[in-house]
Design a protein around this motif. Structure first.
Motif, PDB file in Angstrom:
ATOM      1  N   PHE A 107     -85.572 -54.639  23.914  1.00 53.90           N
ATOM      2  CA  PHE A 107     -85.879 -54.289  22.436  1.00 53.90           C
ATOM      3  C   PHE A 107     -84.827 -55.048  21.731  1.00 53.90           C
ATOM      4  O   PHE A 107     -84.430 -54.430  20.493  1.00 53.90           O
ATOM      5  CB  PHE A 107     -86.172 -52.968  22.291  1.00 53.90           C
ATOM      6  CG  PHE A 107     -87.058 -52.494  23.195  1.00 53.90           C
ATOM      7  CD1 PHE A 107     -88.491 -52.573  22.774  1.00 53.90           C
ATOM      8  CD2 PHE A 107     -86.878 -51.659  24.291  1.00 53.90           C
ATOM      9  CE1 PHE A 107     -89.620 -52.034  23.649  1.00 53.90           C
ATOM     10  CE2 PHE A 107     -87.974 -51.211  24.959  1.00 53.90           C
ATOM     11  CZ  PHE A 107     -89.085 -51.344  25.042  1.00 53.90           C
ATOM     12  N   ARG A 108     -83.975 -55.954  22.058  1.00 54.97           N
ATOM     13  CA  ARG A 108     -82.982 -56.494  21.515  1.00 54.97           C
ATOM     14  C   ARG A 108     -83.192 -57.049  19.993  1.00 54.97           C
ATOM     15  O   ARG A 108     -84.041 -57.804  19.940  1.00 54.97           O
ATOM     16  CB  ARG A 108     -82.099 -57.467  22.142  1.00 54.97           C
ATOM     17  CG  ARG A 108     -80.817 -58.003  21.740  1.00 54.97           C
ATOM     18  CD  ARG A 108     -79.943 -58.920  22.601  1.00 54.97           C
ATOM     19  NE  ARG A 108     -79.753 -58.291  23.995  1.00 54.97           N
ATOM     20  CZ  ARG A 108     -78.908 -57.665  24.299  1.00 54.97           C
ATOM     21  NH1 ARG A 108     -77.833 -57.418  23.579  1.00 54.97           N
ATOM     22  NH2 ARG A 108     -78.583 -57.106  25.583  1.00 54.97           N
ATOM     23  N   THR A 109     -82.720 -56.711  19.033  1.00 55.49           N
ATOM     24  CA  THR A 109     -82.911 -57.290  17.725  1.00 55.49           C
ATOM     25  C   THR A 109     -82.088 -58.449  17.408  1.00 55.49           C
ATOM     26  O   THR A 109     -81.023 -58.781  18.219  1.00 55.49           O
ATOM     27  CB  THR A 109     -82.435 -56.237  16.681  1.00 55.49           C
ATOM     28  OG1 THR A 109     -81.113 -55.854  16.947  1.00 55.49           O
ATOM     29  CG2 THR A 109     -83.186 -54.879  17.008  1.00 55.49           C
ATOM     30  N   LYS A 110     -82.604 -59.314  16.504  1.00 54.07           N
ATOM     31  CA  LYS A 110     -81.753 -60.657  16.277  1.00 54.07           C
ATOM     32  C   LYS A 110     -80.756 -60.557  15.436  1.00 54.07           C
ATOM     33  O   LYS A 110     -79.760 -61.372  15.491  1.00 54.07           O
ATOM     34  CB  LYS A 110     -83.093 -61.549  15.573  1.00 54.07           C
ATOM     35  CG  LYS A 110     -84.107 -61.924  16.575  1.00 54.07           C
ATOM     36  CD  LYS A 110     -85.216 -62.892  15.984  1.00 54.07           C
ATOM     37  CE  LYS A 110     -86.355 -63.253  16.842  1.00 54.07           C
ATOM     38  NZ  LYS A 110     -87.214 -64.230  16.335  1.00 54.07           N
ATOM     39  N   SER A 111     -80.756 -59.644  14.380  1.00 58.91           N
ATOM     40  CA  SER A 111     -79.765 -59.264  13.622  1.00 58.91           C
ATOM     41  C   SER A 111     -78.513 -58.771  14.057  1.00 58.91           C
ATOM     42  O   SER A 111     -78.741 -57.794  14.786  1.00 58.91           O
ATOM     43  CB  SER A 111     -80.348 -58.602  12.029  1.00 58.91           C
ATOM     44  OG  SER A 111     -80.682 -57.249  12.608  1.00 58.91           O
TER      45      SER A 111
ATOM     46  N   ASN B 175     -72.528 -52.585  28.834  1.00 62.63           N
ATOM     47  CA  ASN B 175     -73.631 -51.911  28.384  1.00 62.63           C
ATOM     48  C   ASN B 175     -73.510 -50.263  28.735  1.00 62.63           C
ATOM     49  O   ASN B 175     -73.053 -49.900  29.669  1.00 62.63           O
ATOM     50  CB  ASN B 175     -74.942 -52.494  28.803  1.00 62.63           C
ATOM     51  CG  ASN B 175     -75.066 -54.041  28.344  1.00 62.63           C
ATOM     52  OD1 ASN B 175     -74.878 -54.135  27.052  1.00 62.63           O
ATOM     53  ND2 ASN B 175     -75.522 -54.772  28.988  1.00 62.63           N
ATOM     54  N   ALA B 176     -74.500 -49.459  27.986  1.00 66.27           N
ATOM     55  CA  ALA B 176     -74.604 -48.073  28.340  1.00 66.27           C
ATOM     56  C   ALA B 176     -76.064 -47.986  28.607  1.00 66.27           C
ATOM     57  O   ALA B 176     -76.884 -49.043  28.433  1.00 66.27           O
ATOM     58  CB  ALA B 176     -74.258 -47.274  27.172  1.00 66.27           C
ATOM     59  N   VAL B 177     -76.574 -47.097  29.453  1.00 65.68           N
ATOM     60  CA  VAL B 177     -77.909 -46.771  29.750  1.00 65.68           C
ATOM     61  C   VAL B 177     -78.459 -45.486  29.332  1.00 65.68           C
ATOM     62  O   VAL B 177     -77.717 -44.512  29.218  1.00 65.68           O
ATOM     63  CB  VAL B 177     -77.858 -47.066  31.375  1.00 65.68           C
ATOM     64  CG1 VAL B 177     -77.798 -48.304  31.534  1.00 65.68           C
ATOM     65  CG2 VAL B 177     -77.179 -46.015  31.996  1.00 65.68           C
TER      66      VAL B 177
ATOM     67  N   SER C 121     -86.300 -42.720  20.694  1.00 69.63           N
ATOM     68  CA  SER C 121     -87.295 -43.297  21.887  1.00 69.63           C
ATOM     69  C   SER C 121     -86.919 -44.705  22.258  1.00 69.63           C
ATOM     70  O   SER C 121     -86.008 -45.382  21.661  1.00 69.63           O
ATOM     71  CB  SER C 121     -88.604 -43.074  21.448  1.00 69.63           C
ATOM     72  OG  SER C 121     -88.855 -43.918  20.253  1.00 69.63           O
ATOM     73  N   ALA C 122     -87.662 -45.334  23.256  1.00 68.53           N
ATOM     74  CA  ALA C 122     -87.520 -46.831  23.448  1.00 68.53           C
ATOM     75  C   ALA C 122     -87.950 -47.651  22.391  1.00 68.53           C
ATOM     76  O   ALA C 122     -87.132 -48.589  22.393  1.00 68.53           O
ATOM     77  CB  ALA C 122     -88.310 -46.844  24.825  1.00 68.53           C
TER      78      ALA C 122
ATOM     79  N   TRP D 156     -82.481 -48.933  28.175  1.00 65.24           N
ATOM     80  CA  TRP D 156     -83.488 -47.898  28.331  1.00 65.24           C
ATOM     81  C   TRP D 156     -84.027 -48.056  29.768  1.00 65.24           C
ATOM     82  O   TRP D 156     -84.581 -49.199  30.037  1.00 65.24           O
ATOM     83  CB  TRP D 156     -84.509 -47.953  27.226  1.00 65.24           C
ATOM     84  CG  TRP D 156     -85.303 -46.599  27.143  1.00 65.24           C
ATOM     85  CD1 TRP D 156     -86.466 -46.420  28.098  1.00 65.24           C
ATOM     86  CD2 TRP D 156     -85.279 -45.347  26.570  1.00 65.24           C
ATOM     87  NE1 TRP D 156     -87.106 -45.207  27.801  1.00 65.24           N
ATOM     88  CE2 TRP D 156     -86.198 -44.602  26.923  1.00 65.24           C
ATOM     89  CE3 TRP D 156     -84.282 -45.161  25.628  1.00 65.24           C
ATOM     90  CZ2 TRP D 156     -86.413 -43.368  26.384  1.00 65.24           C
ATOM     91  CZ3 TRP D 156     -84.291 -43.722  24.962  1.00 65.24           C
ATOM     92  CH2 TRP D 156     -85.572 -42.944  25.201  1.00 65.24           C
ATOM     93  N   GLY D 157     -84.108 -47.033  30.374  1.00 62.90           N
ATOM     94  CA  GLY D 157     -84.855 -46.918  31.741  1.00 62.90           C
ATOM     95  C   GLY D 157     -83.627 -47.888  32.961  1.00 62.90           C
ATOM     96  O   GLY D 157     -84.546 -48.547  33.493  1.00 62.90           O
TER      97      GLY D 157
END
Length: 438
Positions: A27-31, A190-192, A275-276, A314-315
């Protein structure tokens, strides 16, 4: 950065790069969002339009320490050159006023100069350097002829000592700054968010590359997000503390090996409704602050980093990097940031609590799930024990207590208490057994 400085093998940097390539956030965003704390720990805040610049001059030493190396060296070099030139001019004027610059016969013993062997401004400049840095070649010296020259000599020595002391203090503080020790403290890129003990948990990994310990190490988590009050006021920076999971009820850690710092997402957590699907759109930043005392120097240090929603997976869960070899523990830093996927619903912790609450309170067949949450005092939750039950509707944990209260109330009203025959028979058997033993 650590691999370029030679603190870590090249494989660690390659692992970091491979981690970004093989484990991207779905779900990585472009901005690209702006952040307050960079991954290296520096503050990403620009201070502009400061009118009272004179406040920095009131604390010259701290200002000098905060400057970059090239600026500090330029200032110290300029200070030495200016002091040498200033006192060279003073020595030249003394020689000129006393008549030492006039041409004289070398064999004339009648005239005693203030400073011997000064014939020009160049010789006065060389004498100024010799006085301030205490070189003393022996070709030039102050005589008893001019008391003013002796006074100037004392003043230049004192000023030279002050400049040297300030320079040495600044160099020592710049080389022994606390952020230098923080260079060998690493955080996972990264965190999880993964389930742990039946609850969604926010986790990241921290490690220390040096063998010297960090004494009284404490770790603190804060969430920075933009909030809007009930009156419509927009607060751009709202800091919320996050409780770190620790049985000691404190944020202290023993950083003898890389640790996975976790935060259970429960009611009251800033991540309770995340949420995810909503995670990439969240306007928040999780700041990690690690503080402690350096064992070798006794200096208090602080290491910082931050995680934006794009850097929270996430996950996923961190892999194990510690093994036991030949009677000692071994840490493989090449897997420091590696993660593996785990089965986890995309619902937020709040949605999970609502779903489990319906399952616990509603009629259903079979045994209740042991990982379900039930309500505790003051609107909180506690984990259920997973007890077996009949085919009837599942009752909450507080149902037996209510039943006992009802029975006690009936007794108070004068009603008889109903006792099962099995209980009476069991009591008779126990009394018979006691009589036989006597």
């Amino acid at each position: 950065m650590l691999a370029r400085k030679g603190l870590l093998p090249d494989g660690f940097l390659l692992t970091r790069l491979a981690e970004d390539a093989t484990q991207p956030n779905r779900f990585r965003t472009k901005s690209q969002r702006a952040r307050f704390i960079t991954k290296s720990g520096s503050c990403n805040v620009a201070h502009k339009n400061i009118r009272e610049q004179g406040r920095f001059l009131q604390d010259v030493f701290t200002t000098m320490v905060d400057l970059k190396w090239q600026h500090s060296l330029l200032i110290f070099t300029s200070a030495f050159l200016c002091s040498w030139m200033l006192f060279a001019m003073v020595w030249w004027l003394l020689a000129f006023a006393h008549g030492d610059l006039e041409p004289r016969d070398p064999h004339d013993r009648g005239h005693v100069p203030c400073v011997t062997a000064i014939h020009s401004f160049t010789s006065a400049f060389l004498f100024s350097i010799e006085v301030q840095v205490t070189i003393g070649f022996g070709g030039r010296m102050v005589t008893e002829e001019c008391p003013l020259a002796i006074t100037v000599l004392i003043i230049q020595n004192i000023l030279g000592l002050i400049i040297n002391a300030v320079m040495l203090g600044c160099v020592f503080m710049k080389t022994a700054q606390a952020n230098r020790r923080a260079e060998t403290l690493i955080f996972s890129r990264n965190a999880v968010i993964a389930p742990r003990n039946g609850r969604p948990t926010f986790m990241f990994r921290v490690g220390d590359l040096r063998k010297s310990m960090i004494i009284s190490a404490t770790i603190q988590l804060q969430v920075i997000r933009r909030t809007v009050t009930a009156e419509g006021e927009v607060i751009p920076v709202c800091q919320l503390d996050i409780q770190v999971e620790n049985p000691l009820r404190s944020n202290g850690i023993f950083l003898v090996s890389p640790l996975i710092i976790s935060h259970t997402i429960e009611r009251g957590s800033p991540l309770y409704e995340v949420s995810a699907q909503s995670l990439p759109n969240e306007d928040l930043e999780i700041i990690v602050i690690l503080e402690g005392v350096v064992e070798t120097t006794g200096i208090t240090m602080q290491a910082r980093t931050s995680y934006t929603p794009d850097e929270i997976l996430w996950g996923r869960r961190f892999v194990s990097i510690m093994t036991e070899e030949d009677g000692r523990y071994s840490v493989d830093y090449s897997k420091f940031g590696n993660t593996v996927p785990v089965r986890m619903p995309a619902l937020s912790a709040k949605e999970l609590d609502q779903t489990r609450g319906v399952q616990d309170n509603g009629p259903h067949e079979g045994k209740p799930q042991g990982w379900g949450l039930v309500r505790a005092g003051r609107g909180g939750y506690r984990r259920g024990g997973g007890r077996a039950c009949d085919d009837n509707a599942a009752r909450p944990w507080y149902a037996p207590a209510e039943k006992e209260d009802d029975e006690k109330g009936k007794e108070k009203k004068g009603q008889k208490k109903m006792v099962k025959l099995e209980v009476i028979g069991r009591e008779i058997e126990e009394e018979a057994t006691e009589d036989m033993s006597d």
